[in-house]
Design an enzyme around this catalytic site. Sequence first.
Site, mmCIF file in Angstrom:
data_model
loop_
_atom_site.group_PDB
_atom_site.id
_atom_site.type_symbol
_atom_site.label_atom_id
_atom_site.label_comp_id
_atom_site.label_asym_id
_atom_site.label_seq_id
_atom_site.Cartn_x
_atom_site.Cartn_y
_atom_site.Cartn_z
ATOM 1 C CD1 TRP A 172 21.200 37.496 52.226
ATOM 2 C CD2 TRP A 172 20.986 37.942 50.046
ATOM 3 N NE1 TRP A 172 21.316 36.303 51.546
ATOM 4 C CE2 TRP A 172 21.189 36.548 50.201
ATOM 5 C CE3 TRP A 172 20.840 38.448 48.759
ATOM 6 C CZ2 TRP A 172 21.246 35.674 49.110
ATOM 7 C CZ3 TRP A 172 20.888 37.579 47.677
ATOM 8 C CH2 TRP A 172 21.096 36.210 47.866
ATOM 9 C CE LYS A 196 19.801 38.776 62.047
ATOM 10 N NZ LYS A 196 20.281 39.340 60.754
ATOM 11 C CB SER A 254 17.445 29.116 54.243
ATOM 12 O OG SER A 254 17.725 29.002 55.627
ATOM 13 C CD GLU A 275 7.750 34.495 50.595
ATOM 14 O OE1 GLU A 275 8.717 34.889 49.924
ATOM 15 O OE2 GLU A 275 6.631 35.019 50.587
ATOM 16 C CD GLU A 407 15.717 28.480 47.330
ATOM 17 O OE1 GLU A 407 14.868 29.336 47.021
ATOM 18 O OE2 GLU A 407 16.024 28.222 48.514
#
Length: 538
Positions: A172, A196, A254, A275, A407
């Site tokens: 997103w 997707k 993630s 990634e 993170e």
Amino acid sequence: MTTTADSPATTATARPSWVSEERLASWCRWVAREAGGAGTTITATAPYDGQPIADVPVSSADDVAAAITTARGAQAAWALVPHGAKADVMLRFHDLLVERQDEVIDLIQWEMGKARFSAWQEILQVATIARHYSRHGHRYLVDNKVRGAMPGLTKVREVRVPKGVIGMISPWNYPLYLAVGDVIPALLAGNGVVSKADSQTPLTLLWARELMDEAGLPKDLWHIVVGPGSVIGDALIGSPEGGVGVDHICFTGSTGTGRTVGRKAGERLIAASLELGGKNPLIVREDADVAKAAAGCVAAAFANTGQMCIHIERVIVHEGVYDAFKEALVAATTALGLGQTYDYSVEVGSLASPAQLETVSQHVASAVAAGATVLAGGKARPDLGPLMYEPTILEGVTADMPVCLEETFGPVISLYKVTSDNEAVAKANEGSYGLSSSIWSRNTGEAERMAGQVRAGSVNINDGAAAAAGSIEAGMGGMGDSGLGRRHGAEGMRKYTESQTVATQRLVPLGPPASMALDKFVGIGNAQLKLLRKLRVR
């Protein structure tokens, strides 16, 4: 820190005034759901006002399988289309994107909440990718002639052939760039694609699919599926026991989910490019231009409200310039404009979801409770919007605090003081991630030497993050827990192809003649090996 009240467009609702029910219906028709799922929808919430965005149809696992099958049928014909004709489609898409960019920038802001300049940067990246692969992609796929087993008698070419159907799972935080930017080289390499859409930002991708249709892309070649990852992701990858699945999966997201995607792809023996996360360091050497380093740090840390995989979260500063840099960094951070507008008057927008706000708030609160100091920001701003959080600088962060090496994916950075370049490199290499990094120095030669010691897929010298990411002729990706493979550059296209060796034998076959005894043939072969070794051949 400067603040900006909601613009008239967001006072009553975040929905852009030009988005009609007719336009929404036009975009939603691109959701693949031929095989079932009628009546099922998802509805995201707008970050700016917390209101529902739009009902978007949901695809089923059968819909995904049908989309893959249809794309595979269309791909066979598309693979035979010359590169120039494929490129014409992408260049028309480029022109339409630039012409109508305000529409998709509005959608990105409505769905994701970022500041307008951060949204415009997605236009810049996607348009550049479209131009580059259209103009130069054929060079990445050109046949490679090599010497054969019998030079002069064996002609050998290594050729690139499309993998077939590529599955794309995009996040997103960059709903245009990270989705469409990967689709373009996959299509130009001759593949079909099934994407997707993220459930928070489906309209942006559906808008892009409609634009690609207007540019002339065959309708059955690129499909969009919408729904939960547990259903759609599994259906895209398929099962090793059989059934329909894609031929390569490209995932951005993630690290935890990336491990799952990689494992399932491995079970099917298909390749996966992943990634994943990052905890990216920025090093300020003793000889750095402090003012420029501080400005670059702010740009790399707080762009997109810190919600990008390559943004800076750890700032490692030599003790000789630590105090001066800290002062400049705090000043530049507190000067940022924070707010919710559909214009370019603010630099930092909203977080995308309550989950992001919760993570950011917890990381800062737990660090402060354990002894860290807030130098700037440090709190949510519900007076400006439901998911607003101030750009934040922490000092005194220790290894036991989650914000140290986990993170955050928000507008939070931590300062660390070091006494040498070696200590700075060691600090930068802490943790399991290795995506992007930055070094600031007046001595670029020394900084380039240091770059080779930093474990990261990209090292930006005298820039925070954009220099490497924007250089799309070079690969972009991570080491360690930051993923596998590269987007951009040659690998960003070749990964969507298979290498095939085509060997043509002339005049005589390989192997012993029918009239020659095998032991004699072996003796001749051994003599040849010794001669070639002496002549330094191959």
